[in-house]
Design an enzyme around this catalytic site. Structure first.
Site, PDB file in Angstrom:
ATOM      1  N   CYS A  26      32.116  41.200  34.097  1.00 21.11           N
ATOM      2  CA  CYS A  26      31.561  39.852  33.968  1.00 21.11           C
ATOM      3  C   CYS A  26      30.319  39.681  34.857  1.00 21.11           C
ATOM      4  CB  CYS A  26      32.654  38.822  34.272  1.00 21.11           C
ATOM      5  SG  CYS A  26      32.264  37.138  33.806  1.00 21.11           S
ATOM      6  N   HIS A  27      30.378  38.823  35.879  1.00 24.33           N
ATOM      7  CA  HIS A  27      29.268  38.624  36.808  1.00 24.33           C
ATOM      8  C   HIS A  27      29.335  39.596  37.992  1.00 24.33           C
ATOM      9  CE1 HIS A  27      29.095  34.809  34.620  1.00 24.33           C
ATOM     10  NE2 HIS A  27      27.886  34.614  35.111  1.00 24.33           N
TER      11      HIS A  27
END
Length: 187
Positions: free
Chosen positions: A113-114
């Protein structure tokens, strides 16, 4: 998955408050089931709080404070995402130094994800093929990464995925990579 596949492996899971809870819980469960010793490392003192998609999630005990963590004591690193967590970590000098050790030592890293945001600060994105949550694609490209929109990407020991829906593929690839590193790091 064999319950001894990662036996003897220590995996650091680096998080600050605001990590996407499912991106810690599910990969950790898979690592534990494969026999790894997982250690929740955080700049937080005793507990760290997750994020459940749209609101605060559960609290988890910190196994080892970042200030006392020695990256040389670990075989691999897991970087869960969420927005708050990696944004906090990438501003933390100790967190970046911790991650930089894994990058420089060519130890396996899994980021979802991030999570790859922190790799930019640690010098681990340039020249690498990876994926992430789409909103940080420009950040990664500007840092010299080859960003692609794929469920899971493996590039020289770096495993990346985009989102919680990719976790099954992320977990399989992460465990394969962490297990394959046994021969290289045990020698």
């Amino acid at each position: 998955m064999s319950s001894t596949r990662l036996q003897g492996k220590r995996v650091a899971i680096l998080v600050a408050n605001g990590f996407e809870q499912v991106e810690l819980v599910e990969p950790r469960k898979a690592l534990d089931a494969a026999g790894a010793e997982t250690v929740l490392v955080s700049p937080e003192k005793k507990r760290v709080r997750g994020w459940k998609f749209t609101d605060w999630g559960d609290e988890f005990p910190v196994d080892l404070e970042l200030s006392a963590a020695r990256p040389a004591d670990f075989d691999a690193l897991l970087l869960p995402g969420g927005v708050i967590n990696p944004d906090t970590l990438r501003l933390d000098e100790h967190a970046i130094k911790f991650i930089r050790h894994f990058v420089a030592a060519d130890k396996p890293i899994a980021a979802i994800c991030h999570g790859p945001w922190t790799l930019i600060e640690a010098g681990g994105a340039r020249g690498r093929k990876l994926t992430s949550w789409p909103s940080i694609r420009s950040d990664l490209r500007n840092a010299g990464a080859n960003w692609v929109d794929e469920e899971v990407v493996l590039d020289r020991g770096l495993v990346t995925s985009r989102k919680p829906g990719d976790i099954p593929a992320f977990n399989r690839t992460m465990i394969d990579v962490f297990a394959a590193e046994r021969a290289t790091h045990a020698a």
